[in-house]
Design an enzyme around this catalytic site. Structure first.
Site, mmCIF file in Angstrom:
data_model
loop_
_atom_site.group_PDB
_atom_site.id
_atom_site.type_symbol
_atom_site.label_atom_id
_atom_site.label_comp_id
_atom_site.label_asym_id
_atom_site.label_seq_id
_atom_site.Cartn_x
_atom_site.Cartn_y
_atom_site.Cartn_z
ATOM 1 N N SER A 718 -4.776 5.779 0.591
ATOM 2 C CA SER A 718 -4.095 6.620 1.218
ATOM 3 C C SER A 718 -3.275 5.556 2.399
ATOM 4 O O SER A 718 -4.173 4.788 2.871
ATOM 5 C CB SER A 718 -4.733 7.843 2.011
ATOM 6 O OG SER A 718 -5.731 7.261 2.462
ATOM 7 N N ALA A 720 -0.595 5.830 6.345
ATOM 8 C CA ALA A 720 0.177 6.498 7.583
ATOM 9 C C ALA A 720 1.110 7.453 7.022
ATOM 10 O O ALA A 720 1.282 8.613 7.650
ATOM 11 C CB ALA A 720 0.456 5.723 8.653
ATOM 12 N N ASP A 835 8.212 -8.472 2.879
ATOM 13 C CA ASP A 835 7.003 -8.004 2.980
ATOM 14 C C ASP A 835 6.101 -8.286 1.793
ATOM 15 O O ASP A 835 5.133 -8.057 1.391
ATOM 16 C CB ASP A 835 6.892 -6.577 3.224
ATOM 17 C CG ASP A 835 5.074 -6.077 3.766
ATOM 18 O OD1 ASP A 835 4.549 -7.056 4.278
ATOM 19 O OD2 ASP A 835 4.879 -4.901 3.524
#
Length: 1167
Positions: A718, A720, A835
């Protein structure tokens, strides 16, 4: 109290030509050069010193009194009053140094950079008694020394010197110059007479009232700035005085601090230009004086040049020395300046004592030498102490272009095979602005084999004397009229050359010659033709015809008509011809008359030749030339002024009309276009594209899934913005289940987050590559859900951290190749990931990785090269420097992130730049710091990583290059990575666990999406020890397979490596490494709780039987997970319904072991 008394000494430094020995312009003031020999002892040392300083009042450079004997007379030093540099008194045995009139030491040069006055080591010990000093300096009679402008004092090792310890040096030295004072008293007991009782503070230089120290500063009134002659304010000296004064005016100084202008001390000399307050203009100063040393003179010495109101030895860069009205001055060069080079002791050769092999080439093509030329034994034989090699005599010809030497020329050694100084045959002037030893500017000594000088171009020795000594074979020297070369009556010549056989050529004048032949004459008896003396010029006969000008034969111009009974020309150039060979334009003889030549006012000049061959101008209306006078001689059409005017007006009118028509048409076209666009915009649909881009459409397919089609199993992680679940997808209408990862957004997320998730879905749906994670579908519930392929082994970062001891070099290099292939695919699709990191690379199995997490990715258009971000949370430690500083992202910035990702793998999950705050990363990178070399990496691998971190993005490799580099390394992993230990094979017990925990109807997502490709899943091939089976790690087979990143051993291997090999070795390609976040192997019915019999019973159950027995041969799985790797693979040979086991049984084809943790497909029986 005793102060300075007496009349004012008006110091007039009228410095003139000679800078060598003493010379004078006034009977009472003489100036000498001084020396810079320091502690060197010369031949005839005392005689040279006596000749240098006898009668001298001002020493321009340094006063060096060294190596004098006890009985030598130094009374000639009494005349010296001022020294420009330093005073050195050392190694003397004489008892008294009588510098009784020395008042001022300027300190323009400092000994060892610190000292202006040095008195040291003036003694001689008794050989029989080392502690007894026989002779030495006893009295230093500097009775009138009152000021040292710069530098300090050093007095040491003078055991017999008396009274100096009583001197108050702070009255003499200038504290503002931070002088270095090194006063070392000697412990030897000596018998000294005390100072006279009238001496102030008991300070004296020697006994007697005449040797008391003169105080001119410490006892002055507070109102005095510098020196004084008494304790009262009225006794203060002028600020320009040095060494004391006799009154308050600038004309009462005993010496001048700066400059002496006819007895008046000033800070500057009268400048060349002054401001006229009447005319408000800058005009020439009629009272100009030039700065020369510490004096203002009306004229510079003849061998010096004038520049900016000063007398200098040479012009600065970009300036040329010229002669104007009898004065030599510096002027800017007109074009390229002649090459001026530094001589010995100047500029780049300031620390050089002679020409040698290391600097001879610096004189190549030099026209002028600023400084001196010195050739000695070390020039040719070298100096081993300074690592200077021998010099080839042929290199002396680098000096052949030299025409002027501003200093002196000294030759003390010469090659045996060269009998003359012919390398200086073009030397014209020796200025002598600096002189050698006793004032010589041209020296030839100890060259016994020299037969003649050969200086045929030498015309002037401006200053200094000439000496030719120990040149026993030198001839012709006594024939030369040296007075013709000298510029001063004080100059002289000394020589001991031979006098026999010295007959010059008949064409030489009585001025003598430099050697044999007509080319060596000092001057010609008749005329000079190009440096050769001849009896006459070719005036009336002979070729080429010549004219006699100033005793020289000058060749006539080629346009002069050769005459037989008269002169062909009167001088050089086409304007001095007696008659032209072709045509004559004014005084110039030319081959043809001007024809369309651009003249003044940008007008063309046209001329024709008349009957006499004279060029005459054409008529003004002739625009194409002419053949005669008037309009009738014009060539081409003759246009009158009126017709010309009509034509011009008509042309202008037509031009204006055409321009107006073009403007009207363009305006109508623009209005029509606006109306068309307005009408199209008002329609409901556009019937045709207004601005087609020409780009191919994006035909990627995006599935919209219903929430009932999939179910969530457990949480994988999990963040934000949401939670990721493991689940199964059951497409509507189909009886299959596909393991998937479900990314669910939180319901409270902002619209911006929803938009970013949709952007990520767009990117993932647009890619299709074996090493890039695909999007299976999207569910548009209240919380947006993304459904992607499930990667059973989790992220690569966690994998390498948890299983560091089980990972081998081949796996690491394969991962590097696959990541580079995936990034190369994204680059080809104009997609910047932004990223890339090990945490965003997932494992389908240990031999197959996929790039994921496109949350920050941006798709560039065909003409875009970079993406400019607008902030947000970014992975600083993985970003390129330009991305950190400028928020600019390109494919090359992804290369930087790729380098960090490879570093993470090679360090088994270490944190990059650990301990360095993110805000300091940019400065760390700008300072050149990079991540260290991983311990397992060889230098070849680390160099590739470093290339990815170059500051210039264009210097970084492309992804296609990285694919090639790591593919080559993957063929021989043990050569490039050094890893202790190996990854063991999967045990049978773990294999049973994987088989028993699998679902029968689970299908791989790739097989479901692309069934026609028949994707054969890759197994996790274990790392085998170098001596083990089935394949040696460094074997020829592994190094020569078509693609080391694929398990193509079954395709490329010879059968000989599999001979007599147990089946268990070839079948155990399933890794025993698992990720607990994806697989739970702790069920009670695993292989730990089952016996071998139970396991065999499980496999013999009827539901695993397949009535359609296929007898086709089995195919090894190898590296078949990637469809691109299936070179030579025939899908027809695969069983369509099941896989055959070793006991004749089949496994269901729908059973996908990879997504339940299996490393590869099973084609061989489990025993």
């Amino acid at each position: 109290m005793e102060f300075l008394r007496g009349g004012a000494a008006l110091l007039q430094l009228l410095l003139v030509l000679s800078i060598s020995r003493c010379c004078s312009t006034d009977p009472d003031r003489k100036v000498c050069q001084g020396t810079s020999n320091q502690m060197t002892m010369l031949d005839n040392h005392y005689l040279k010193m006596k000749k240098m300083y006898s009668g001298c009042n001002v020493v321009l450079e340094n006063l060096e009194i060294t190596y004098t004997q006890e009985n030598q007379d130094l009374s000639f030093l009494q005349s010296i009053q001022e020294v420009g540099g330093y005073v050195l008194i050392a190694m003397n045995e004489v008892s008294t140094i009588p510098l009784v009139n020395l008042r001022l030491i300027r300190g323009q040069n400092l000994y060892e950079g610190n000292f202006t006055l040095l008195v040291m080591s003036n003694y001689q010990k008794n050989p029989s008694s080392p502690d007894v000093y026989q002779v030495g300096l006893k009295q230093l009679q500097l009775s009138n020394l009152t000021e040292i402008l710069s530098g300090g004092v050093k007095v040491s090792h003078n055991p017999l010197l008396c009274n100096v310890e009583t001197i108050n040096w702070w009255d003499i030295v200038d504290k503002t110059s931070n002088p270095t004072m090194n006063l070392i008293p000697h412990a030897f007991e000596r018998q000294c007479q005390k100072c006279d009782h009238g001496c102030v503070n008991g300070s004296c230089w020697a006994p007697g009232p005449g040797h008391c120290q003169k105080f001119t500063k410490l006892l002055c009134a507070e109102q005095c700035n510098r020196r004084c002659r008494g304790p009262k304010p009225i006794d203060c000296c002028n600020e320009h005085c040095a060494g004391g004064c006799t009154g308050p005016r600038a004309t009462d100084c005993l010496a001048c601090r700066d400059f002496n202008d006819d007895g008046t001390c000033k800070d500057t000399c009268p400048p060349p230009k002054i401001y006229d307050i009447v005319s408000h203009q800058v005009v020439d100063n009629p009272n100009i004086k030039y700065t020369f040393g510490a004096a203002c003179v009306k004229e510079c010495p003849s061998n010096y040049v004038v520049t900016e109101g000063a007398c200098v030895r040479s012009c600065s860069a970009g300036m040329l020395e010229v002669d104007e009205n009898g004065k030599r001055s510096c002027k800017p060069c007109d074009g390229v300046c002649p090459k001026v080079c530094d001589g010995i002791g100047i500029g780049s050769l300031s620390n050089t004592i002679a020409v040698n092999s290391t600097n001879i080439r610096s004189f190549s093509n030099c026209t002028k030498i600023n400084g001196d030329i010195i050739l000695n034994r070390n020039s040719f034989e070298g100096d081993p102490h300074y690592k200077i090699g021998t010099m080839d005599p042929e290199h002396l010809w680098n000096l052949t272009t030299v025409k002027e030497i501003t200093g002196y020329l000294v030759i003390m050694w010469w090659p045996e095979n060269m009998t003359s100084l012919s390398v200086f045959q073009n030397l014209e002037i020796i200025r002598g602005r600096t002189t050698f030893s006793r004032g010589f500017s041209f020296v030839v000594v100890q060259v016994r084999h020299l037969q003649w000088l050969g200086l045929r171009s030498l015309k002037e020795v401006s200053a200094g004397n000439v000496i030719l000594k120990n040149t026993l074979q030198l001839r012709y020297a006594n024939t030369i009229n040296w007075r013709r070369l000298f510029r001063s009556e004080d100059q002289s010549i000394e020589y001991d050359a031979r006098t026999e056989n010295q007959t010059c050529n008949n064409e030489c004048s009585e001025d003598g010659c430099w050697g044999p032949g007509p080319t060596m004459c000092v001057s010609c008896l008749h005329v000079d033709r190009g440096g050769r003396c001849v009896a006459s010029c070719n005036l009336l006969q002979g070729e080429p015809r010549e004219a006699q000008v100033d005793g020289r034969c000058v060749q006539c111009h080629q346009e002069c008509l050769v005459q037989t009974d008269s002169l062909t020309c009167y001088g050089p150039g086409p304007a001095n011809c007696s008659k032209s060979a072709h045509f004559q334009d004014g005084p110039q003889c030319i081959p043809r008359c001007p024809h369309g030549i651009l003249g003044d006012g940008d007008t063309l000049i046209w001329k024709y030749a008349d009957k006499m061959g004279q060029c005459q101008p054409c008529h003004q209306n002739c625009t194409q030339g002419c053949s005669g006078p008037g309009l009738s001689g014009c060539r081409g059409d003759i246009v009158s002024h009126s017709s010309l005017a009509v034509g011009l007006v008509s042309g202008l009118l037509i031009t204006v009309i055409v321009a107006l028509l073009i403007v009207v048409l363009l305006r109508r076209r623009r209005i029509k276009r606006k109306r068309t666009i307005r009408c199209l915009l008002q329609e409901k649909e556009l019937v045709e594209p207004l601005t087609p881009s020409g780009q191919a459409p994006n035909q990627a397919f995006l599935r919209i899934l219903k929430e009932t089609e999939f179910k969530k199993d457990r949480v994988l992680g999990s963040g934000a913005f949401g939670t990721v679940y493991k689940g199964l997808w059951n497409p509507d209408g189909e009886n299959i289940r596909i393991p998937v990862a479900i990314k669910v957004l939180r319901e409270a997320t902002s619209p911006k987050v929803n938009q970013e998730v949709l952007d990520e879905a767009y990117v993932m749906a647009s890619v299709d590559h074996p090493h890039v994670c695909r999007l299976l579908g999207i569910c548009l519930t209240s919380a947006v859900q993304l459904v992607t392929q499930l990667m059973p082994y989790g992220c690569l970062l966690d994998y390498v951290r948890q299983h560091q001891e089980r990972i081998c070099g081949q796996w690491l290099l394969n991962w590097c190749v696959q990541i580079a292939k995936g990034m190369n695919y994204l680059e080809e699709r104009h997609l910047v990931h932004r990223d890339l990191a090990a945490r965003n690379v997932l494992l389908k199995n240990p031999n197959h990785v996929k790039i994921t997490d496109f949350g920050l990715s941006k798709l560039l258009t065909a003409d875009e090269k970079e993406y400019q971000a607008d902030g947000g949370k970014v992975p600083i430690k993985w970003m390129a420097l330009e991305s950190i500083l400028q928020w600019t992202y390109t494919h090359q910035s992804d290369v930087w992130s790729y380098g960090v990702t490879v570093w993470e793998l090679m360090t088994f999950g270490s944190k990059p730049y650990d301990g360095i705050p993110a805000k300091e990363i940019a400065s760390v990178l700008e300072n050149g710091e990079r991540l260290p070399q991983p311990p397992i990496c060889t230098i070849e691998v680390y160099m590739i990583i470093l290339k990815c971190w170059m500051i210039d993005p264009s210097s970084r490799p492309r992804f296609r290059e990285l694919v090639g580099e790591f593919s080559q390394m993957a063929r021989d992993p043990s050569r490039y990575l050094v890893i202790q230990g190996n990854l063991p094979s999967l045990s049978d017990r773990r294999l049973f666990s994987r088989l028993l925990s699998s679902d029968d109807d689970v299908v791989d997502a790739d097989e479901y999406l692309l069934p026609y490709k028949r994707i054969n899943r890759q197994g996790s091939e274990p790392c085998i020890p170098p001596t083990g089976h089935p394949v040696r790690e460094n074997s020829i087979t592994l190094r020569n397979i078509s693609d080391p990143t694929q398990n193509a051993l079954e395709k490329d291997l010879d059968g000989h490596e599999y001979v007599n090999q147990p089946g268990s070795e070839t079948s155990s390609r399933l890794s025993d490494i698992y990720n607990p976040n994806y697989e739970d192997l702790t069920d009670g019915w695993g292989p730990v709780s089952l016996s071998s019999q139970e396991a065999e019973t499980n496999f013999s159950r009827p539901e695993y039987l397949n009535t359609n027995q296929n007898s086709l041969p089995l195919v090894s799985s190898g590296s078949m997970d990637d469809p691109d790797y299936q070179a030579g693979y025939q899908a027809a040979f695969l069983p369509q319904t099941g896989a055959l086991t070793g006991n004749g049984m089949f496994l269901p084809a729908a059973e996908n072991l990879e997504y339940l943790g299996q490393g590869g497909a099973l084609y061989t029986p489990v025993r």
